[in-house]
Design an enzyme around this catalytic site. Structure first.
Site, PDB file in Angstrom:
ATOM      1  N   SER A   8      19.689   2.298 -10.538  1.00 45.84           N
ATOM      2  CA  SER A   8      18.304   2.098 -10.109  1.00 45.84           C
ATOM      3  C   SER A   8      18.075   0.633  -9.786  1.00 45.84           C
ATOM      4  O   SER A   8      18.172  -0.228 -10.674  1.00 45.84           O
ATOM      5  CB  SER A   8      17.344   2.531 -11.218  1.00 45.84           C
ATOM      6  N   HIS A  31      19.443   4.617  -6.486  1.00 47.75           N
ATOM      7  CA  HIS A  31      18.144   5.169  -6.891  1.00 47.75           C
ATOM      8  C   HIS A  31      17.041   4.155  -6.588  1.00 47.75           C
ATOM      9  O   HIS A  31      17.121   2.993  -7.009  1.00 47.75           O
ATOM     10  CB  HIS A  31      18.206   5.490  -8.382  1.00 47.75           C
ATOM     11  N   ASP A  33      13.024   3.460  -6.872  1.00 50.51           N
ATOM     12  CA  ASP A  33      11.793   3.864  -7.555  1.00 50.51           C
ATOM     13  C   ASP A  33      10.570   3.383  -6.789  1.00 50.51           C
ATOM     14  O   ASP A  33      10.259   2.198  -6.786  1.00 50.51           O
ATOM     15  CB  ASP A  33      11.768   3.261  -8.966  1.00 50.51           C
ATOM     16  N   MET A  35       6.658   3.244  -6.638  1.00 48.91           N
ATOM     17  CA  MET A  35       5.513   3.379  -7.551  1.00 48.91           C
ATOM     18  C   MET A  35       4.251   2.896  -6.850  1.00 48.91           C
ATOM     19  O   MET A  35       4.300   1.914  -6.104  1.00 48.91           O
ATOM     20  CB  MET A  35       5.726   2.524  -8.797  1.00 48.91           C
ATOM     21  N   HIS A  64      12.915   8.094  -5.620  1.00 51.69           N
ATOM     22  CA  HIS A  64      12.121   8.700  -6.697  1.00 51.69           C
ATOM     23  C   HIS A  64      10.678   8.259  -6.523  1.00 51.69           C
ATOM     24  O   HIS A  64      10.335   7.111  -6.792  1.00 51.69           O
ATOM     25  CB  HIS A  64      12.703   8.230  -8.051  1.00 51.69           C
ATOM     26  N   MET A  66       7.112   7.969  -7.571  1.00 49.01           N
ATOM     27  CA  MET A  66       6.160   8.058  -8.695  1.00 49.01           C
ATOM     28  C   MET A  66       4.800   7.709  -8.116  1.00 49.01           C
ATOM     29  O   MET A  66       4.250   6.620  -8.343  1.00 49.01           O
ATOM     30  CB  MET A  66       6.581   7.091  -9.814  1.00 49.01           C
ATOM     31  N   MET A 135      12.669  13.427 -16.717  1.00 49.50           N
ATOM     32  CA  MET A 135      12.488  12.029 -17.127  1.00 49.50           C
ATOM     33  C   MET A 135      12.789  11.890 -18.621  1.00 49.50           C
ATOM     34  O   MET A 135      12.261  12.645 -19.438  1.00 49.50           O
ATOM     35  CB  MET A 135      11.059  11.558 -16.859  1.00 49.50           C
ATOM     36  N   GLY A 140       7.529   4.609 -15.007  1.00 47.55           N
ATOM     37  CA  GLY A 140       6.742   3.409 -14.742  1.00 47.55           C
ATOM     38  C   GLY A 140       7.493   2.102 -14.939  1.00 47.55           C
ATOM     39  O   GLY A 140       7.239   1.140 -14.226  1.00 47.55           O
ATOM     40  N   PHE A 141       8.414   2.091 -15.885  1.00 45.43           N
ATOM     41  CA  PHE A 141       9.095   0.832 -16.192  1.00 45.43           C
ATOM     42  C   PHE A 141      10.560   1.062 -16.534  1.00 45.43           C
ATOM     43  O   PHE A 141      10.895   2.083 -17.153  1.00 45.43           O
ATOM     44  CB  PHE A 141       8.415   0.133 -17.377  1.00 45.43           C
ATOM     45  N   GLY A 142      11.390   0.102 -16.159  1.00 46.01           N
ATOM     46  CA  GLY A 142      12.783   0.123 -16.581  1.00 46.01           C
ATOM     47  C   GLY A 142      12.902  -0.439 -17.997  1.00 46.01           C
ATOM     48  O   GLY A 142      11.931  -0.948 -18.560  1.00 46.01           O
ATOM     49  N   GLY A 143      14.084  -0.310 -18.551  1.00 46.29           N
ATOM     50  CA  GLY A 143      14.380  -0.952 -19.831  1.00 46.29           C
ATOM     51  C   GLY A 143      13.775  -0.294 -21.060  1.00 46.29           C
ATOM     52  O   GLY A 143      13.727  -0.911 -22.124  1.00 46.29           O
ATOM     53  N   ASP A 173      16.752  10.320 -16.044  1.00 48.97           N
ATOM     54  CA  ASP A 173      16.368   8.978 -15.619  1.00 48.97           C
ATOM     55  C   ASP A 173      15.574   8.312 -16.742  1.00 48.97           C
ATOM     56  O   ASP A 173      14.520   8.820 -17.134  1.00 48.97           O
ATOM     57  CB  ASP A 173      15.518   9.101 -14.343  1.00 48.97           C
ATOM     58  N   GLY A 174      16.107   7.195 -17.225  1.00 53.04           N
ATOM     59  CA  GLY A 174      15.402   6.413 -18.231  1.00 53.04           C
ATOM     60  C   GLY A 174      16.219   6.236 -19.491  1.00 53.04           C
ATOM     61  O   GLY A 174      16.570   7.211 -20.149  1.00 53.04           O
ATOM     62  N   GLY A 175      16.561   4.985 -19.793  1.00 55.37           N
ATOM     63  CA  GLY A 175      17.282   4.689 -21.028  1.00 55.37           C
ATOM     64  C   GLY A 175      18.712   5.198 -21.054  1.00 55.37           C
ATOM     65  O   GLY A 175      19.272   5.387 -22.136  1.00 55.37           O
ATOM     66  N   SER A 196      18.835  -0.765 -16.033  1.00 57.70           N
ATOM     67  CA  SER A 196      19.212  -1.997 -16.740  1.00 57.70           C
ATOM     68  C   SER A 196      20.641  -1.970 -17.256  1.00 57.70           C
ATOM     69  O   SER A 196      21.309  -3.004 -17.247  1.00 57.70           O
ATOM     70  CB  SER A 196      18.213  -2.308 -17.859  1.00 57.70           C
TER      71      SER A 196
HETATM   72  C1  DX5 Z   1      11.365   4.456 -14.626  1.00 56.24           C
HETATM   73  C2  DX5 Z   1      12.240   4.622 -13.414  1.00 56.24           C
HETATM   74  C3  DX5 Z   1      13.672   4.478 -13.699  1.00 56.24           C
HETATM   75  C4  DX5 Z   1      14.080   3.113 -14.216  1.00 56.24           C
HETATM   76  C5  DX5 Z   1      15.220   3.338 -15.160  1.00 56.24           C
HETATM   77  O1  DX5 Z   1      10.086   4.854 -14.306  1.00 56.24           O
HETATM   78  O2  DX5 Z   1      12.047   5.896 -12.828  1.00 56.24           O
HETATM   79  O3  DX5 Z   1      14.474   4.842 -12.578  1.00 56.24           O
HETATM   80  O4  DX5 Z   1      14.475   2.223 -13.219  1.00 56.24           O
HETATM   81  O5  DX5 Z   1      15.535   2.138 -15.775  1.00 56.24           O
HETATM   82  P1  DX5 Z   1      16.432   2.057 -17.089  1.00 56.24           P
HETATM   83  O6  DX5 Z   1      17.762   2.666 -16.772  1.00 56.24           O
HETATM   84  O7  DX5 Z   1      16.484   0.606 -17.369  1.00 56.24           O
HETATM   85  O8  DX5 Z   1      15.717   2.857 -18.162  1.00 56.24           O
HETATM   86 ZN    ZN Z   2      13.518   6.540 -11.314  1.00 52.97          ZN
END
Ligand code: DX5
Ligand code: ZN
Length: 221
Positions: A8, A31, A33, A35, A64, A66, A135, A140-143, A173-175, A196
């Protein structure tokens, strides 16, 4: 089952996006994102960036969305050349219609659901989609940290996909890290978004290979 890793770019260095894409060229799709600061409380990038990525990315795009009102916006991303366009069930009044509008424009259609949304009501539209995204964090946020409570839903989806005989990709997707990718693979995912964990690695290619190996070691035949 083939394993796909989708880095991502939300976690990439935007000042050097071209170089960042080159670092992840061993992955399967990139990927992206999108938003809108309404569906999620964050703003990222939209069509102008996606158009440039289509033109210059070494990998095809997994977009993706959002965003609110995907019926209005999703077809444009397919027309722009995204390989796959995923929209959120929670934002779509008629998800099957949105999926069809994406497929009609030559892209794969993906349906995403948030951690608190049940999969059951959407299983009947499996024939209309090419991918379902569960999900594993709040969008909404990475990390953020992987939410293991989403795994029962992932198993339910995997069972339904296998029973249908359809070639629907099951994405998380996520973590997703070397520690969590196996948990999701074991529960039935075959397509893994990682932001991340890939982009903060000194050697992104080695990190992609590690995620792929860990997923393969835990996935079902
Ligand atoms: C979150 C995004 C993800 C995000 C994942 O809303 O849809 O794609 O970039 O980031 P990580 O892998 O750091 O959780
Ligand atoms: Zn995503």
């Amino acid at each position: 089952m083939p394993i796909r890793i989708h880095p991502s770019i939300l976690a990439a260095d935007f000042l050097h996006l071209g170089d960042e894409l080159a670092r992840v060229a061993d992955a399967d799709l990139v990927h992206v994102d999108v938003m809108d600061n309404h569906f999620v409380p964050n703003l990222s990038f939209g069509m102008p960036v996606v158009e440039r990525l289509v033109a210059g990315s070494p990998l095809p795009l997994d977009v993706h969305l959002m965003i609110e009102d995907p019926a209005r916006w999703a077809p444009g991303y397919a027309e722009a050349g995204a390989y796959s366009v995923t929209f959120h069930a929670e934002a779509a009044g008629r998800p099957a219609d949105v999926a069809r509008s994406i497929r009609d424009r030559g892209a794969r259609a993906g349906l995403a659901i948030k951690p608190g949304t049940d999969i059951e009501p959407y299983l009947e539209i499996l024939p209309e989609v090419d991918m379902v995204l569960i999900m594993t964090v709040e969008p909404g946020f990475g990390g953020q940290s992987f939410l293991p409570e989403t795994m029962p839903k992932l198993r339910q989806l995997r069972q339904a996909v296998d029973a249908s005989g359809l070639d629907v990709w099951v994405q998380v997707d996520g973590g997703i890290t070397a520690d969590t990718v196996g948990i999701a693979a074991e529960a039935g995912a075959n397509t893994f978004v990682a932001g991340s964990s890939v982009f903060t690695a000194d050697n992104a290619a080695a990190q992609i290979a590690l995620l792929r190996a860990q997923a393969a070691a835990h996935s079902h035949p």
